[in-house]
Design a protein around this motif. Sequence first.
Motif, short mmCIF file in Angstrom:
data_model
loop_
_atom_site.label_atom_id
_atom_site.label_comp_id
_atom_site.label_asym_id
_atom_site.label_seq_id
_atom_site.Cartn_x
_atom_site.Cartn_y
_atom_site.Cartn_z
N TRP A 28 0.84 -1.21 0.00
CA TRP A 28 0.00 0.00 0.00
C TRP A 28 0.86 1.24 0.00
O TRP A 28 0.52 2.23 -0.66
N SER A 82 -7.31 -4.54 4.12
CA SER A 82 -7.20 -5.47 3.00
C SER A 82 -7.31 -6.92 3.46
O SER A 82 -7.83 -7.76 2.74
N TRP A 106 -7.78 -10.53 -4.26
CA TRP A 106 -6.33 -10.27 -4.22
C TRP A 106 -5.76 -10.23 -5.62
O TRP A 106 -4.78 -9.56 -5.88
N THR A 162 -6.00 -6.71 -6.85
CA THR A 162 -4.93 -5.89 -6.25
C THR A 162 -3.61 -6.14 -6.97
O THR A 162 -2.87 -5.21 -7.28
#
Lengths: 359, 278
Positions: free
Chosen positions: A26, A73, A101, A104
């Motif tokens: 992140w 998350s 995921w 992401t």
Amino acid sequence: MKRPRKFTLPDFVDDVKPFLLDWLIWGYLAYTVIFLLNSYWYTQYVNWYGTLTLKPWGWALTIIGTFSCALLSEKFGISVGLKTIKSVERPPQKAWALTNWGITTLALVVFTFWVGWLTTDMEIGVIARRAPKTFHLWSGLSHPDFTHLINIDPELEDTILGSLIDTIFMAYLATVIGGILAAPLGFLGARNIMGGTWFRRIIFYITRAFFNVVRSVEALLWAIIFAIWIGWGPAAGTFALLIHSMAALAKLFSEQVESIKKGPIEAVQSTGASFWQTVRYGAVPQVVPQYTAFLLYRLDINVRMATVIALVGGGGIGRFFFYYKSQLDWNQVGAVTIIIAAVVWILDYISGKAREKIV
Amino acid sequence: MNDNNKIQGRGPWLFLRNLVIAALFLAAFVYALTRINLDLTLLVKNFSSTVKLWSAFAKPDWSVLGEGVTLLIKTLYMAFMATALALPFAIVLSFLGAKNLMNSPIARAIYTFVRGFASIIRSIQPIIWAIIFVVWVRTGPFPGVLALWIHSVADMTKLFSERVESIDVGPMEAIEATGAGRTLVLIYGVIPQIINPYLSFTLYRLDINVRMATIIGIVGGGGIGMRLYSYIRKWNFPKAVVMTILIIIMVWGIDYLSSRLRERIETGGGEKTEGFSI
């Protein structure tokens, strides 16, 4: 039989690792966003010569923001950290790219590609625009000048063929000596053999750290150090290849030792053999063929490396390549390139065939 | 065991052959030692010439840390870009370079051409490619990326097509039997078998590219290696040491992550099987 207490890390470490990785991801996403803002907005509209920098409160906000994103998350199943470090089951009948995921991960790849395109100054047009500048290069490669293949070049006091033999022997020496030194190190760096007691555990960590550090420094950088140490020449190159090979082989070897099968070990142990006897008769016979294959593979890598190690004073055929290149003598550069390619190709072929036979 | 009998059957000859091979290797070793003049005592004798270098490890000049981290990130991006750009090329070429998929005479010619070219390009080190591309597009990270890219394309093509060559024909024939065309066979019969190995090879190549990106700067390919080499040439070891430490941290980290992910891909996301311990 008395088994030594097995040392394990505390449980919470396993929970913290995925979280730290998520936080890193992140934080990285935040970095890419700021980078893109800088290149598309700040330098375009605010200050052409400046760089977008965060205010102190911006830093605090980023740290807190990425921290909470990492926390969230895991809750929403988009944690790449959990997927990477612990295993998360994929819902059946769903492609990985459609899982949370997975999205992401794709976002990470897209952002990285975008930022990467800008940071590495990619400019595809330049390839076409400057193509005429490479004309002499291609014409040199297609009209190679082999005069110094067997005739001594007065500047370098050697023939190309002679330095080629040097190159191969440099790689050979480095592989053999590196391989011999790596064998005991590989055992010391194997978790299953050194995992028993605290003392062995400490040796294990020191060994592993040692060869990871040595391995992380490329042979070319080692060659710089050895060129300073013992002077320019093939010996410096050999030492550089040797130390890098030793570390790389020790790592491969220790992984091989870690994956050996239980059966023969238990059979030897059941006869009441000591620690060293168990290693000698239970473990060693299981790793020798694979280790030979690693050695052959390493010889192949070392020959490749030895062809360019002269760049920093390591000797070998690269000496001719870099010298002729500095003289802009492209016809001779072409000859040396062809010889390098041919030799590497042949050795790659032989080593591949030999490995197929062994494994 | 059958194998054992065979070996025992020609025992003396095998022993003689092994002896000759061992003698040849030993002779080559001794000859190489004298030819290369590998002298271990030199390491001790000339130790004084490296004192400046080792003492720099004790007091690195951390003032270049910020600059170093920026370059480190740039280096990582170089490796990433080279791998990401090489991947689509390698995927397409790997099918064209797989012997079992290329059956007709024209296809066989394409196969030979692709594999031959990949072998030649792969035989030339990225450093040498970087020299060529520096001449071509001038100094900077761009030629570095191009050099890593072209070597990666060739290397991945070879690895990938070898993987395609070793696929199981069962699923392919099953799909062919339903009357599917070549494309459908490729999508449903071949791709499911190769996707995990491809991912795994790509991660492996990324790892190699990160290593290579740290040294490609020596010839003007950009990244942290360029700065490191200029510090070394200026004999500025305290600064060079900081760069080296950063390189070690990055390469180690990427190596760890890459091998961890590859392990995960190869075991299909499951837990690693428990080994033995002494």
